[in-house]
Scaffold this motif. Structure first.
Motif, PDB file in Angstrom:
ATOM      1  N   GLU A 141       3.856   1.580  -1.245  1.00  0.00           N
ATOM      2  CA  GLU A 141       4.479   1.722  -2.562  1.00  0.00           C
ATOM      3  C   GLU A 141       3.515   2.346  -3.557  1.00  0.00           C
ATOM      4  O   GLU A 141       3.904   3.163  -4.396  1.00  0.00           O
ATOM      5  CB  GLU A 141       4.955   0.363  -3.091  1.00  0.00           C
ATOM      6  CG  GLU A 141       6.056  -0.272  -2.287  1.00  0.00           C
ATOM      7  CD  GLU A 141       5.498  -1.151  -1.156  1.00  0.00           C
ATOM      8  OE1 GLU A 141       4.291  -1.455  -1.148  1.00  0.00           O
ATOM      9  OE2 GLU A 141       6.300  -1.498  -0.281  1.00  0.00           O
ATOM     10  N   LYS A 142       2.269   1.948  -3.462  1.00  0.00           N
ATOM     11  CA  LYS A 142       1.251   2.489  -4.361  1.00  0.00           C
ATOM     12  C   LYS A 142       1.063   3.988  -4.097  1.00  0.00           C
ATOM     13  O   LYS A 142       0.985   4.793  -5.035  1.00  0.00           O
ATOM     14  CB  LYS A 142      -0.065   1.747  -4.154  1.00  0.00           C
ATOM     15  CG  LYS A 142      -1.111   2.031  -5.188  1.00  0.00           C
ATOM     16  CD  LYS A 142      -2.315   1.138  -4.951  1.00  0.00           C
ATOM     17  CE  LYS A 142      -3.282   1.205  -6.095  1.00  0.00           C
ATOM     18  NZ  LYS A 142      -4.443   0.347  -5.887  1.00  0.00           N
ATOM     19  N   ARG A 143       1.009   4.386  -2.843  1.00  0.00           N
ATOM     20  CA  ARG A 143       0.859   5.797  -2.481  1.00  0.00           C
ATOM     21  C   ARG A 143       2.062   6.601  -2.969  1.00  0.00           C
ATOM     22  O   ARG A 143       1.923   7.715  -3.480  1.00  0.00           O
ATOM     23  CB  ARG A 143       0.702   5.908  -0.966  1.00  0.00           C
ATOM     24  CG  ARG A 143       0.308   7.296  -0.526  1.00  0.00           C
ATOM     25  CD  ARG A 143      -0.124   7.318   0.910  1.00  0.00           C
ATOM     26  NE  ARG A 143      -1.365   6.565   1.018  1.00  0.00           N
ATOM     27  CZ  ARG A 143      -1.755   5.911   2.112  1.00  0.00           C
ATOM     28  NH1 ARG A 143      -1.017   5.934   3.184  1.00  0.00           N
ATOM     29  NH2 ARG A 143      -2.890   5.257   2.131  1.00  0.00           N
ATOM     30  N   GLU A 144       3.254   6.039  -2.828  1.00  0.00           N
ATOM     31  CA  GLU A 144       4.464   6.721  -3.293  1.00  0.00           C
ATOM     32  C   GLU A 144       4.469   6.861  -4.813  1.00  0.00           C
ATOM     33  O   GLU A 144       4.822   7.919  -5.349  1.00  0.00           O
ATOM     34  CB  GLU A 144       5.710   5.954  -2.831  1.00  0.00           C
ATOM     35  CG  GLU A 144       6.999   6.636  -3.200  1.00  0.00           C
ATOM     36  CD  GLU A 144       8.225   5.839  -2.768  1.00  0.00           C
ATOM     37  OE1 GLU A 144       9.313   6.446  -2.791  1.00  0.00           O
ATOM     38  OE2 GLU A 144       8.092   4.654  -2.426  1.00  0.00           O
ATOM     39  N   ALA A 145       4.047   5.818  -5.516  1.00  0.00           N
ATOM     40  CA  ALA A 145       3.984   5.873  -6.976  1.00  0.00           C
ATOM     41  C   ALA A 145       2.992   6.923  -7.448  1.00  0.00           C
ATOM     42  O   ALA A 145       3.262   7.671  -8.406  1.00  0.00           O
ATOM     43  CB  ALA A 145       3.606   4.503  -7.536  1.00  0.00           C
ATOM     44  N   ILE A 146       1.869   7.009  -6.762  1.00  0.00           N
ATOM     45  CA  ILE A 146       0.869   8.006  -7.134  1.00  0.00           C
ATOM     46  C   ILE A 146       1.396   9.413  -6.882  1.00  0.00           C
ATOM     47  O   ILE A 146       1.213  10.321  -7.701  1.00  0.00           O
ATOM     48  CB  ILE A 146      -0.456   7.760  -6.377  1.00  0.00           C
ATOM     49  CG1 ILE A 146      -1.126   6.493  -6.919  1.00  0.00           C
ATOM     50  CG2 ILE A 146      -1.395   8.956  -6.508  1.00  0.00           C
ATOM     51  CD1 ILE A 146      -2.338   6.041  -6.137  1.00  0.00           C
ATOM     52  N   SER A 147       2.091   9.616  -5.770  1.00  0.00           N
ATOM     53  CA  SER A 147       2.618  10.958  -5.494  1.00  0.00           C
ATOM     54  C   SER A 147       3.688  11.347  -6.509  1.00  0.00           C
ATOM     55  O   SER A 147       3.747  12.503  -6.932  1.00  0.00           O
ATOM     56  CB  SER A 147       3.155  11.050  -4.065  1.00  0.00           C
ATOM     57  OG  SER A 147       4.365  10.374  -3.932  1.00  0.00           O
ATOM     58  N   MET A 186       0.817  -1.196   0.000  1.00  0.00           N
ATOM     59  CA  MET A 186       0.000   0.000   0.000  1.00  0.00           C
ATOM     60  C   MET A 186       0.865   1.266   0.000  1.00  0.00           C
ATOM     61  O   MET A 186       0.548   2.228  -0.683  1.00  0.00           O
ATOM     62  CB  MET A 186      -0.931  -0.030   1.219  1.00  0.00           C
ATOM     63  CG  MET A 186      -1.917   1.085   1.249  1.00  0.00           C
ATOM     64  SD  MET A 186      -3.129   0.869  -0.061  1.00  0.00           S
ATOM     65  CE  MET A 186      -4.332   2.018   0.437  1.00  0.00           C
TER      66      MET A 186
END
Length: 71
Positions: free
Chosen positions: A3-9, A1
């Motif tokens: 990693e997904k938030r970091e990728a989106i940012s 989760m």
């Protein structure tokens, strides 16, 4: 989760930078064209492609292509 938030940012940051650069680039072309056309009496230019075509004889094709970042 996380990693997904970091990728989106990072995707949001990348998109923001790209859109800011595109806005700055288009604004630069429009200001350049407006100033050259106003000085030369061409007041009915409606599209950016038309501006590039008309500005080439006024500034010279090599300079117009560099300023408009086009071939």
């Amino acid at each position: 989760m996380a990693e997904k938030r970091e990728a989106i940012s990072f995707a949001v940051l990348d998109s923001t930078i790209a859109l800011c650069f595109a806005c700055w680039s288009m604004a630069r072309c429009l200001v350049l064209a407006a100033s050259v056309f106003y000085a030369s009496g061409h007041v009915e230019v409606a599209e950016l492609a038309e501006a590039h075509r008309l500005i080439a004889p006024l500034l010279g094709a090599p300079l117009a292509s560099k300023l408009f970042a086009s071939p």
